[in-house]
Scaffold this motif. Structure first.
Motif, PDB file in Angstrom:
ATOM      1  N   GLY A  33     119.619  96.287  86.706  1.00  0.00           N
ATOM      2  CA  GLY A  33     118.706  96.221  85.581  1.00  0.00           C
ATOM      3  C   GLY A  33     117.496  95.349  85.848  1.00  0.00           C
ATOM      4  O   GLY A  33     117.276  94.860  86.962  1.00  0.00           O
ATOM      5  N   PRO A  34     116.701  95.110  84.809  1.00  0.00           N
ATOM      6  CA  PRO A  34     115.486  94.310  84.966  1.00  0.00           C
ATOM      7  C   PRO A  34     115.787  92.823  84.987  1.00  0.00           C
ATOM      8  O   PRO A  34     116.886  92.379  84.637  1.00  0.00           O
ATOM      9  CB  PRO A  34     114.668  94.684  83.726  1.00  0.00           C
ATOM     10  N   MET A  35     114.818  92.061  85.367  1.00  0.00           N
ATOM     11  CA  MET A  35     114.876  90.604  85.293  1.00  0.00           C
ATOM     12  C   MET A  35     114.741  90.176  83.847  1.00  0.00           C
ATOM     13  O   MET A  35     114.080  90.850  83.056  1.00  0.00           O
ATOM     14  CB  MET A  35     113.703  90.016  86.074  1.00  0.00           C
ATOM     15  N   PRO A  36     115.332  89.038  83.474  1.00  0.00           N
ATOM     16  CA  PRO A  36     115.016  88.473  82.165  1.00  0.00           C
ATOM     17  C   PRO A  36     113.515  88.250  82.035  1.00  0.00           C
ATOM     18  O   PRO A  36     112.859  87.813  82.990  1.00  0.00           O
ATOM     19  CB  PRO A  36     115.774  87.139  82.180  1.00  0.00           C
ATOM     20  N   PHE A  37     112.961  88.614  80.902  1.00  0.00           N
ATOM     21  CA  PHE A  37     111.549  88.464  80.581  1.00  0.00           C
ATOM     22  C   PHE A  37     110.656  89.428  81.343  1.00  0.00           C
ATOM     23  O   PHE A  37     109.439  89.313  81.276  1.00  0.00           O
ATOM     24  CB  PHE A  37     111.070  87.020  80.805  1.00  0.00           C
TER      25      PHE A  37
END
Length: 552
Positions: free
Chosen positions: A128-132
Motif C-alpha cells: 500500500g501507500p506510505m502514511p501521508f
C-alpha cells in the motif's frame, strides 16, 4: 549502504535453485541488476537457517511465492514477486512472525520496511501507500518492500498476546530485526545484490518502531520515517488509566461528547486567529497556551451545582479530568532510561477529544471497556495492565495507583525497556550518517505531541542543535490529530528522505496538501519545529504561498 551479498543465504527445496545459489555464493546471481527475479515461484519453500537471522529464532520459511501481474485485478504496483512466510518462534505456544516481501520487476535498488499500527497482529503487506502519501505506493515506485505482523495474530486492538513473553519481546523490538534480516536475505537472493539503501517507515506503533531501529539496530538502516511515535509506551498506557479513573472513579468527572465539543469550540473562538488566519486551525499553539487560564475560567461553572442557565460549563471534577490529560503523568520512580513522566496533551490548544480515539462516550464504565464507550486511552491502558503488567485478565484497573504500583513496579520498568523506545543514545546512527524524519499532529489525541517534542529536545540537549539538524527533521502539523483532524496532511516524506540520504539534500520547509474531506485540496507550508505557518495577511487562505513559517 554496504552489506555483504555473499555466502549461502538459504537451503531450498528446489534442487536446481539450490545449485544456482551455491554456484553464485560469491556475488551476484546470473541476471541483470535491478531485474525481476527470474524464478519467483521457485522461491516457495525456501528455508533460511537461524544463523542467518541476527536474533534467536528457529529459522524462516517462504510459504508462498507468486508473480503478481501488472494487469491483476486491483494491482496498481506493476509486476512484482510476492513472497509470504513465517519466522519460527522459539517458545512453545508463541506464534510465529508472519511476513511478506515484495520484489518489483523494476527495482530502484532500495528497500523499505513498513511498520505496524496499534498492537499490530496483522501482516503489513508493504503493497500500500506510505502514511501521508495516499497516491504514492513505494512498491509502485520500484522499492522492494516488506512488513510483518510483529509476532502474533489478532487485530490491532487486541492485547492478550501480552501473556506470552516471547511475543511481547517480538512486539517490542525483536520482530523488526528478524523481519529485516529475512527480507534482506530474500532481496539479495532475488536481485543478486543487497539494497543500496534500506529505509523504515511507520506511524504510531510504526513510529515507535522507527525510533526503536535507530536505537537498537543503527547499522541496518540508512533512513527512517517515524511519524506520531508511540514513545514511552508504559507512560501513555498509564496516563490512560489515570484519565479513566478521573472520568469514572471521581464523582462528576465524566465529560459528555457535547460538553467536550463546547471546550473545543471555546478554544477555537480564542485561538483560531492567533496565526492571522480564520481557517479553523490552531497553528500558534504557544500563543494559545498563554490564553489557557482565560479559556478555563470562561468554561468554569460559577455555581454548584451547575445552574441550567450555564449550559456547557465545567464543574471542578470535569476540569480536573481535562487537567489530568494536560498535565501528563509524573512518577516518583524512574522507568527505563530514567524516564519518570509522560508529557500531557494540548487539551486547551485545539485537540478534539470527541473522535473515535478520544475520551469516553458513555457515562458508565462498561464491564468490558470499549474504545468508544470508555475512551481509547483508558481502554488501552486497562488492557495493558491486564495482559502485559499483571498477567491477570480479570484485573480491575479502577484503583490501580500508577505512582505506587507495589509489586508491579519492576514489571512496568522492564516493559518500558522492552517497548518504550526512549533510549536517548543514538550516537551510532548519527555517526554513520543515518537520517530521520518525524511528522506529528499538534492536536494528536492518542500520542502526545509534547512527548515527541520532549524527546527531540532531549536529543538537542545531548548532542547539540547542529548535530541533531544533521540527521533529524521534526515537523509538527497544526490541526492534525491521530489520523483525522481539521487538517490531514499529504506529503511525499519518502521522496524527501531518499533525496536526503542519496543526494545530501536536507529537507527544510515542505508543502503539504490537506486531504480532510471538508477542506480537501488546500495547501500549507510544513514547517520545521518549532516554527508554524502564519498567514501573511493577504492572499488565498487555501494556498501555502499565503503563509510563512514563523518562530513562536
Amino acid at each position: 549502504m554496504s552489506r555483504a551479498g555473499g555466502g549461502v543465504l538459504a537451503t531450498f527445496k528446489a534442487p536446481a535453485l539450490a545449485a544456482l545459489i551455491l554456484a553464485t555464493s560469491g556475488h551476484a546471481l546470473a541476471q541483470r541488476p535491478g531485474a525481476l527475479p527470474l524464478h519467483c515461484t521457485d522461491l516457495a519453500g525456501a528455508l533460511l537457517p537461524p544463523a542467518r537471522i541476527g536474533l534467536p529464532t528457529n529459522g524462516a520459511l517462504v510459504q508462498s511465492a507468486a508473480m503478481i501481474s501488472a494487469t491483476a485485478n486491483g494491482n496498481l504496483n506493476g509486476d512484482y514477486c510476492r513472497l509470504t512466510g513465517v519466522i519460527r518462534a522459539q517458545s512453545a505456544g508463541t506464534p510465529d512472525i508472519r511476513f511478506e516481501v515484495n520484489l518489483p520487476s523494476r527495482w530502484n535498488g532500495r528497500a523499505l520496511q513498513f511498520g505496524g499500527g496499534g498492537y499490530s497482529g496483522v501482516v503489513v503487506t508493504g503493497t500500500g501507500p506510505m502514511p501521508f502519501s495516499p497516491d504514492n505506493a513505494p512498491l509502485r515506485r520500484g522499492y522492494a518492500t516488506f512488513g510483518d505482523d510483529s509476532g502474533h495474530n489478532g487485530t490491532s486492538s487486541e492485547a492478550n498476546f501480552g501473556l506470552l513473553e516471547e511475543a511481547v519481546t517480538n512486539f517490542g523490538y525483536a520482530h523488526l530485526k528478524k523481519a529485516h534480516d529475512v527480507a534482506l536475505a530474500l532481496i539479495t537472493l532475488g536481485y543478486g545484490r543487497a539494497p543500496e539503501h534500506m529505509y523504515f517507515a511507520g506511524g504510531s506503533t510504526g513510529g515507535r518502531e522507527g525510533y526503536t531501529v535507530i536505537q537498537r539496530y543503527p547499522d541496518d538502516y540508512d533512513g527512517v520515517i517515524a511519524n506520531a511515535p508511540a514513545l514511552n509506551f508504559s507512560g501513555v498506557r498509564l496516563i490512560g488509566v489515570v484519565v479513566g479513573q478521573h472520568e469514572y472513579r471521581t464523582p462528576g468527572g465524566y465529560l459528555s461528547p457535547p460538553l467536550l465539543e463546547q471546550v473545543y469550540a471555546r478554544v477555537m473562538q480564542v485561538c483560531d486567529t492567533l496565526d492571522g488566519a480564520a481557517d479553523g486551525i490552531v497553528s500558534d499553539v504557544e500563543a494559545c497556551r498563554a490564553q489557557e487560564p482565560e479559556i478555563i475560567d470562561s468554561l468554569r461553572c460559577t455555581a454548584q451545582p451547575a445552574p441550567a442557565s450555564e449550559p456547557g460549563c465545567l464543574t471542578p471534577p470535569q476540569i480536573a479530568t481535562l487537567e489530568s490529560l494536560r498535565d501528563g503523568l509524573h512518577l516518583p520512580y524512574p522507568l527505563a532510561w530514567n524516564v519518570d513522566s509522560y508529557r500531557g496533551y494540548n487539551v486547551f490548544q485545539g485537540t478534539r477529544f470527541t473522535s473515535m480515539l478520544g475520551l469516553a462516550h458513555s457515562p458508565q464504565r462498561q464491564p468490558q471497556l470499549g474504545f468508544v464507550s470508555n475512551g481509547y486511552l483508558y481502554a488501552q491502558g486497562d488492557a495493558y495492565l491486564k495482559y502485559f503488567v499483571t498477567h491477570d485478565p480479570t484485573f480491575d484497573s479502577t484503583n490501580f495507583d500508577a505512582a505506587r504500583p507495589g509489586r508491579y513496579r519492576e514489571r512496568l520498568v522492564a516493559l518500558s525497556a522492552t517497548i518504550g523506545a526512549m533510549n536517548p543514545d543514538v550516537s551510532r546512527y548519527l555517526a554513520r550518517g543515518g537520517k530521520l524524519i518525524t511528522l506529528q499532529g499538534l492536536a494528536d489525541e492518542v500520542i502526545s505531541p509534547n512527548q515527541t517534542i520532549a524527546y527531540y529536545q532531549g536529543l538537542i540537549g545531548r548532542y547539540g542543535e547542529e548535530r541533531v539538524d544533521s540527521f533529524m527533521r521534526l515537523y509538527m502539523v497544526p490541526g492534525y490529530q491521530h489520523g483525522n483532524g481539521v487538517f490531514i496532511p499529504s506529503v511525499d516524506l519518502l521522496g524527501a528522505l531518499d533525496d536526503w540520504v542519496t543526494h545530501g539534500n536536507a529537507p527544510e520547509t515542505l508543502f503539504t496538501t490537506d486531504i480532510a474531506p471538508a477542506t480537501n485540496g488546500r495547501t500549507r507550508p510544513l514547517c520545521r519545529y518549532p516554527a508554524f505557518p502564519r498567514y501573511l495577511g493577504k492572499g488565498n487562505l487555501n494556498s501555502a504561498t499565503s503563509f510563512t513559517c514563523t518562530m513562536p
